[in-house]
Design a protein around this motif. Structure first.
Motif, short mmCIF file in Angstrom:
data_model
loop_
_atom_site.label_atom_id
_atom_site.label_comp_id
_atom_site.label_asym_id
_atom_site.label_seq_id
_atom_site.Cartn_x
_atom_site.Cartn_y
_atom_site.Cartn_z
N SER A 56 -26.35 5.22 18.27
CA SER A 56 -26.48 3.84 18.18
C SER A 56 -26.71 2.71 19.39
O SER A 56 -25.87 3.79 20.11
CB SER A 56 -26.00 3.07 16.67
N MET A 67 -20.10 1.27 11.37
CA MET A 67 -20.90 2.23 12.20
C MET A 67 -21.17 3.74 13.10
O MET A 67 -21.43 4.58 12.82
CB MET A 67 -22.33 1.90 13.18
N SER A 78 -22.32 6.83 17.65
CA SER A 78 -22.37 5.64 17.45
C SER A 78 -21.74 5.84 19.29
O SER A 78 -20.56 6.08 19.44
CB SER A 78 -21.45 5.35 16.83
N GLU A 389 -23.71 -0.48 7.39
CA GLU A 389 -22.72 -0.23 8.01
C GLU A 389 -22.12 -1.31 9.52
O GLU A 389 -21.89 -1.20 10.52
CB GLU A 389 -22.75 0.88 8.73
N SER A 390 -23.48 -2.03 9.86
CA SER A 390 -23.57 -3.02 11.24
C SER A 390 -22.54 -3.84 11.38
O SER A 390 -22.24 -4.32 10.22
CB SER A 390 -25.00 -3.60 12.22
#
Ligand code: RVP
Length: 502
Positions: A56, A67, A78, A389-390
């Protein structure tokens, strides 16, 4: 005279894959999406890899701790955003590293002196029926007992009854000691027919609770990306300005891999940053560089010691760099050229440097195209921004929900260090927009679907692994008419017809 490229630069939507022979063993269950993320020598394997080829984006609107935890649980990674104070970023990294799948910090706690009325109020508030009883009512106080709905009769037990009179006292409880693995905790849960196992330290202080249902969830995440201590893996962005202070803090916090976050990585600042980190930590700290879009820039960062190189300028969904400054390159062409340079570098030096295609993924199939063109993994912003989740707000928009999504080059993010022109700590002009994306629910649900599509396409191409796909893939350019032929055409879609007829 300026140099002119003979061919226009192309983007993913201008290509399609041709199927190869699909053998009978080539089915999605047999596809392995494991991929390297840091450089390695010929004949060796990469010291770090992903279990799915997705990371991400290093963005405020995408990669916070929530995230990072969920994506690592699904096998990806991430990069926690760098456009925040060093301490705040390091804290996020620490929280991801201290997350233990299946081990939860108790959120419902009372003392023995509380009453049944307090128990009922807390249960109504949290929705949880298991309450840890500690000496000070805190989640990490000395564990004295536990209360579940089996310990009292609602409507019968007087509400003023003290907790100490009906709780299961510590002396009668089954518990685990800190350091226990999830599998050992689960054995105790089954052996003693428990719903919840408290985990305590040497001083009888409560550390975590392990619930039976969480172990099942863990079993559902076989691709979890873990370090050698079984902690989730996490990356972090850095910049070329404060890396002297930021890198030690992130390393101390436990970051597994770093990435210089820059819109244009072909610079002496970036070379110096990567080289300094590699030398200071004798190669132990892994750091990627970018972004680049051509052979020369790749080779430059490879020489600096970059562990991976990120590809892409101006292709991000929220990016207006091309409009503002007139720099960039079609994402497909950039990936193809950098992948060639990577292979050439490997042939010459025996060192393989993974590349990451960053930005511009609009459809799931673009991910397979990027991999087929030579990317080892892809970085996505918009895709992940849509999920629960962001870190951004979910807002109602008419009949639907949207999530906020803004570029690092927007005035909202003010990530001046990413758009580095050494002329102070400010953005002279914006290179990104502030926007919304359609809300899409949970990460895992969406990811499962995306991965199913990727695997299915790989089977069409006769490939069970990413390296095999890179070797075997046959790609063709498509004309605008071929593109039109690819979506539903010359029919009246039932959904639209029903709308018109009603
Ligand atoms: P996308 O997945 O298409 O949303 O693109 C995400 C990428 O866009 C990021 O990883 C980053 O490289 C780039 N980006 C982030 N902010 C901006 C900007 O403000 N221009 N661009």
């Amino acid at each position: 005279m300026a140099y002119f490229y003979d061919e226009p630069s192309r983007t993913f939507s201008e290509y399609l894959l041709l199927p190869n022979l699909t053998t009978k063993d080539c089915v999605p269950e047999n596809v392995n999406l494991k991929t390297p993320i840091v450089r390695f020598k010929r004949g060796e394997t990469s010291p770090l890899h992903l279990n799915i080829p997705l990371v991400s984006a290093i963005m405020q609107a995408v990669s916070g701790e929530r995230m990072a935890i969920e994506l690592a649980r699904c096998g990806g990674l991430s990069f926690i955003y760098a456009s925040q104070p060093i301490e705040a970023q390091a804290e996020m990294v620490k929280r991801v590293k201290s997350y233990k799948a299946g081990f939860v910090v108790s959120d419902s706690n009372l003392t023995p002196e509380h009453t049944l009325a307090d128990v009922l109020a807390l249960t109504a508030k949290t929705g949880h029926s298991t309450i840890a009883i500690t000496d000070d009512g805190s989640p990490n106080g000395k564990l004295l007992g536990i209360v579940t709905s089996r310990d009292y009769r609602k409507g019968r037990t007087p509400v003023e009854t003290k907790v100490k009179e009906f709780m299961t006292p510590f002396s009668e409880m089954v518990y685990g000691k800190d350091g226990l693995t999830l599998s050992e905790a689960n054995d105790l849960i089954w052996e003693h027919k428990l719903n919840c196992l408290p985990i305590i330290d040497e001083e009888q202080r409560l550390k975590y609770l392990v619930f039976r249902k969480d172990y099942t969830a863990h079993k559902e995440n076989p691709l979890e990306l873990l370090d050698q201590h079984k902690r989730l893996m996490v990356g972090a962005g850095i910049n070329t300005r404060d890396y002297h202070d930021r890198v030690p803090a992130l390393v101390e916090a436990g970051a597994d891999i770093l990435c210089v976050d820059s819109s244009d990585g072909y610079s002496e600042w970036q070379f110096e940053t990567i080289k300094t980190i590699k030398e200071k930590y004798r190669g132990e700290v892994k750091v990627g560089g970018g972004n680049v879009v051509d052979r020369e820039a790749f080779l430059y960062l490879a020489e600096a010691g970059a562990d991976f190189v990120k590809v892409g300028i101006g292709g991000g969904s929220i990016c207006i760099t091309r409009e503002q400054k007139g720099i960039g390159r079609g994402q497909a062409t950039a990936v193809i050229e950098v992948a060639k340079a990577r292979d050439e570098y490997f042939d010459r030096t025996g060192i393989y440097i993974p590349i990451c295609s960053d930005g511009g993924i609009v459809h799931d199939y673009h991910i397979v195209l990027a991999l087929a063109m030579g990317a080892d993994f892809v970085m996505l912003g918009r895709y992940f921004a849509r999920f629960d989740e962001s870190p951004t707000r979910k807002i109602r928009h008419g009949m639907n929900y949207v999530k906020e999504y803004w570029g690092e080059g927007s005035n909202r993010a003010r990530n001046w260090a990413r758009y580095d022109h050494r002329d102070g700590e400010h953005l002279t002009f914006e290179e990104g927009v502030d926007s919304y994306v359609p809300y899409a629910g949970k990460l895992k649900d969406n990811l499962d679907l995306t991965l199913a599509k990727i695997k299915s396409t790989m089977c069409n191409c006769g490939a069970l692994t990413i390296p095999e796909l890179q070797k075997k893939a046959r790609l063709t350019l498509v004309s605008p008419l071929t593109l039109r032929e690819g979506s539903a055409h010359d029919v009246i879609l039932r959904k639209e017809a029903e709308h018109d007829f009603s």
